[in-house]
Structures are given as C-alpha cells and as structure tokens.
Scaffold this motif. Structure first.
Motif, PDB file in Angstrom:
ATOM      1  N   ARG A  35      68.413  -2.274 -67.453  1.00 21.44           N
ATOM      2  CA  ARG A  35      67.617  -3.502 -67.476  1.00 21.44           C
ATOM      3  C   ARG A  35      67.436  -4.064 -66.074  1.00 21.44           C
ATOM      4  O   ARG A  35      66.349  -4.542 -65.721  1.00 21.44           O
ATOM      5  N   ALA A  36      68.495  -4.023 -65.259  1.00 25.48           N
ATOM      6  CA  ALA A  36      68.392  -4.498 -63.878  1.00 25.48           C
ATOM      7  C   ALA A  36      67.373  -3.673 -63.107  1.00 25.48           C
ATOM      8  O   ALA A  36      66.633  -4.189 -62.263  1.00 25.48           O
ATOM      9  N   SER A  37      67.309  -2.391 -63.415  1.00 24.59           N
ATOM     10  CA  SER A  37      66.332  -1.511 -62.773  1.00 24.59           C
ATOM     11  C   SER A  37      64.915  -1.900 -63.177  1.00 24.59           C
ATOM     12  O   SER A  37      64.003  -1.942 -62.344  1.00 24.59           O
ATOM     13  N   GLU A  38      64.714  -2.194 -64.462  1.00 25.58           N
ATOM     14  CA  GLU A  38      63.394  -2.606 -64.938  1.00 25.58           C
ATOM     15  C   GLU A  38      62.937  -3.891 -64.268  1.00 25.58           C
ATOM     16  O   GLU A  38      61.772  -4.041 -63.900  1.00 25.58           O
ATOM     17  N   LEU A  39      63.861  -4.831 -64.112  1.00 28.75           N
ATOM     18  CA  LEU A  39      63.508  -6.132 -63.545  1.00 28.75           C
ATOM     19  C   LEU A  39      63.226  -6.055 -62.050  1.00 28.75           C
ATOM     20  O   LEU A  39      62.345  -6.760 -61.533  1.00 28.75           O
ATOM     21  N   SER A  40      63.973  -5.231 -61.341  1.00 28.65           N
ATOM     22  CA  SER A  40      63.887  -5.200 -59.875  1.00 28.65           C
ATOM     23  C   SER A  40      62.963  -4.125 -59.324  1.00 28.65           C
ATOM     24  O   SER A  40      62.498  -4.222 -58.183  1.00 28.65           O
ATOM     25  N   GLY A  41      62.722  -3.079 -60.117  1.00 33.01           N
ATOM     26  CA  GLY A  41      61.940  -1.968 -59.602  1.00 33.01           C
ATOM     27  C   GLY A  41      62.754  -1.022 -58.751  1.00 33.01           C
ATOM     28  O   GLY A  41      62.210  -0.109 -58.113  1.00 33.01           O
ATOM     29  N   VAL A  42      64.083  -1.220 -58.714  1.00 31.42           N
ATOM     30  CA  VAL A  42      64.989  -0.339 -57.977  1.00 31.42           C
ATOM     31  C   VAL A  42      65.588   0.653 -58.978  1.00 31.42           C
ATOM     32  O   VAL A  42      66.010   0.255 -60.068  1.00 31.42           O
ATOM     33  N   ILE A  61      65.368  -3.463 -50.178  1.00 33.40           N
ATOM     34  CA  ILE A  61      65.961  -3.245 -51.497  1.00 33.40           C
ATOM     35  C   ILE A  61      66.659  -4.510 -51.984  1.00 33.40           C
ATOM     36  O   ILE A  61      66.550  -4.896 -53.154  1.00 33.40           O
ATOM     37  N   ILE A  62      67.386  -5.180 -51.089  1.00 30.17           N
ATOM     38  CA  ILE A  62      68.056  -6.428 -51.462  1.00 30.17           C
ATOM     39  C   ILE A  62      67.027  -7.457 -51.932  1.00 30.17           C
ATOM     40  O   ILE A  62      67.238  -8.179 -52.908  1.00 30.17           O
ATOM     41  N   CYS A  66      66.952  -9.329 -55.571  1.00 33.34           N
ATOM     42  CA  CYS A  66      66.978 -10.792 -55.701  1.00 33.34           C
ATOM     43  C   CYS A  66      65.746 -11.296 -56.442  1.00 33.34           C
ATOM     44  O   CYS A  66      65.841 -12.164 -57.315  1.00 33.34           O
ATOM     45  N   ASP A  67      64.593 -10.751 -56.119  1.00 34.44           N
ATOM     46  CA  ASP A  67      63.366 -11.167 -56.804  1.00 34.44           C
ATOM     47  C   ASP A  67      63.424 -10.819 -58.285  1.00 34.44           C
ATOM     48  O   ASP A  67      63.060 -11.624 -59.144  1.00 34.44           O
ATOM     49  N   GLY A  68      63.908  -9.616 -58.593  1.00 41.95           N
ATOM     50  CA  GLY A  68      63.963  -9.182 -59.977  1.00 41.95           C
ATOM     51  C   GLY A  68      64.951  -9.974 -60.820  1.00 41.95           C
ATOM     52  O   GLY A  68      64.721 -10.219 -62.002  1.00 41.95           O
TER      53      GLY A  68
END
Length: 223
Positions: A35-42, A61-62, A66-68
């Motif tokens: 889910r963190a990957s989906e939100l951040s695009g990382v 990347i940071i 933070c944006d995500g």
C-alpha cells in the motif's frame, strides 16, 4: 572538470535514520509495503531496502514517500513536532535546524518547527563547480530570493545567460524556471535561499532542494 567529491556523511548512517523513520511511519499508519508503494510510487523492493538500511535513498525518493504518505518533510524528520505553533513563531539557533546533503549542496533548513509554511529558508553551502555535476536542475512553484553570505556563485537558468553574484549581492527570480548554483570562488560559497510558496505552505520543503539531497543525522550532545 566535474568534481567527484562525495557527500560529507556516511551513506550507512543516513540510511539507518531514514529507514527506521520510514518503518515507524508506515506501521503507525497501518500500511503494508504494497500500500505504501501504491501511495508513493516507490517500488516495494526499494521501500523494503530502505527500511532494512540496505540503500541510502535520494532526496527525490524521500520526497515521493512524504508526498504519498501526506507528510511534510519536517514531520518526517522531526517526529512529534507540532504542525502549527501558536503565533507562528520560532527561532533557529547556531546548533539547530535540520541538515541535508547532496553531492552539489549542503543545506541547513531553518524554522523547521513550523511545517507547511509560506516561506522556506535554507542556508546552503554550494560545493558544485560545474553544471555537469548535476543530475537534476531545481524547479519549484513560486519565487526565490538568494543572498550570498560568502564566496561567489554563478546562477544558471533555463531562460537567461549565467550571471555571477559576489558576497553581499542577491537575486530574486521565478523559481518555476529551472535553475542551479555553482561556486566560482576559491572557497565553497555560502548562500541564504528563501523560497516563497504562493500556496502558503501547501508544498513540502523537499520541493525546494536538489532531488538527490539526503538528511544528515543530528549528532548527539555530550557533556
């Protein structure tokens, strides 16, 4: 000739601080790595490597993280700090601020106790000596004022010829225009950069730094 100088802090110490904080924030928000990957695009693999201190992420990347996760960079690096201070007052003492570094610049971010503020004040040591040292040019919404504290810099932009500023001189420009600074004095130049965000703090401090910048862990006080 482009400089091969490296950042002045160890990648391992930076990775350890950022990795621990990322894991803390993710778990506090009950987010899986997916889910963190989906939100951040990382990517999931990159997030996992960061949390396990296997890589030292770039500031780009940071910023995405933070944006995500809907965090300001101040909230990320200063857990527990209030997002608003009554009266909007703070002071940054000689040993205060939050420090970041990249190959091109060293930063000291002032007034970090106030997040999502309208102005972003940065004290920058300019270590770059040629534009070829940059992978990214700075570009962010708003306007920027830069004042040379010591040494001399050359400002490069996408629309104008490069121009030089010596100690005590300044420039004010549209920061939506791609720009960068290089030192042209024998010593590394030091500048005060104040960026104004017309959205009154809706953007994070990471938007105003070179994307490769990384946080410098604060040294613990002894004695």
């Amino acid at each position: 000739m482009p400089s091969n100088r490296r950042a002045s802090v160890s990648d391992n110490s930076v990775a350890s601080v950022i990795g621990s904080r990322l894991k803390e924030v993710r778990k506090a928000n009950r987010l899986t790595l997916s889910r963190a990957s989906e939100l951040s695009g990382v990517s999931i693999s990159t997030l996992s490597k960061i949390e396990n201190n296997q890589v030292s992420p770039s500031f780009d990347i940071i910023k995405k993280i933070c944006d995500g996760l809907d965090l300001s960079i101040e909230e990320f690096v200063r857990p527990g700090a209030p997002s608003q201070i009554s009266g909007r007052k703070t002071a940054t003492l000689i040993d205060g601020g939050v420090h970041f570094t990249s190959v091109q610049y060293d930063y000291k971010a002032h007034a970090t106790e106030i997040s999502r503020k309208g102005m972003v004040p940065l004290e920058i040591t300019v270590r770059a000596r040629a534009i070829e040292e940059f992978d990214h040019w700075s570009r962010h919404h708003g306007e920027e004022f830069v004042y040379v504290l010591s040494g001399a810099i050359e400002i490069h932009t996408e629309f104008y010829e490069p121009y030089r500023l010596n100690q005590g001189e300044s420039s004010y420009f549209d920061s939506g225009m791609a720009h960068l600074y290089i030192s042209v004095s024998p010593e590394d130049a030091r500048v005060l950069s104040i960026s104004y965000d017309p959205e009154q703090g809706g953007r994070r401090i990471s938007n105003f730094m070179n994307p490769s910048a990384q946080e410098v862990p604060r040294k613990s006080k002894t004695g």
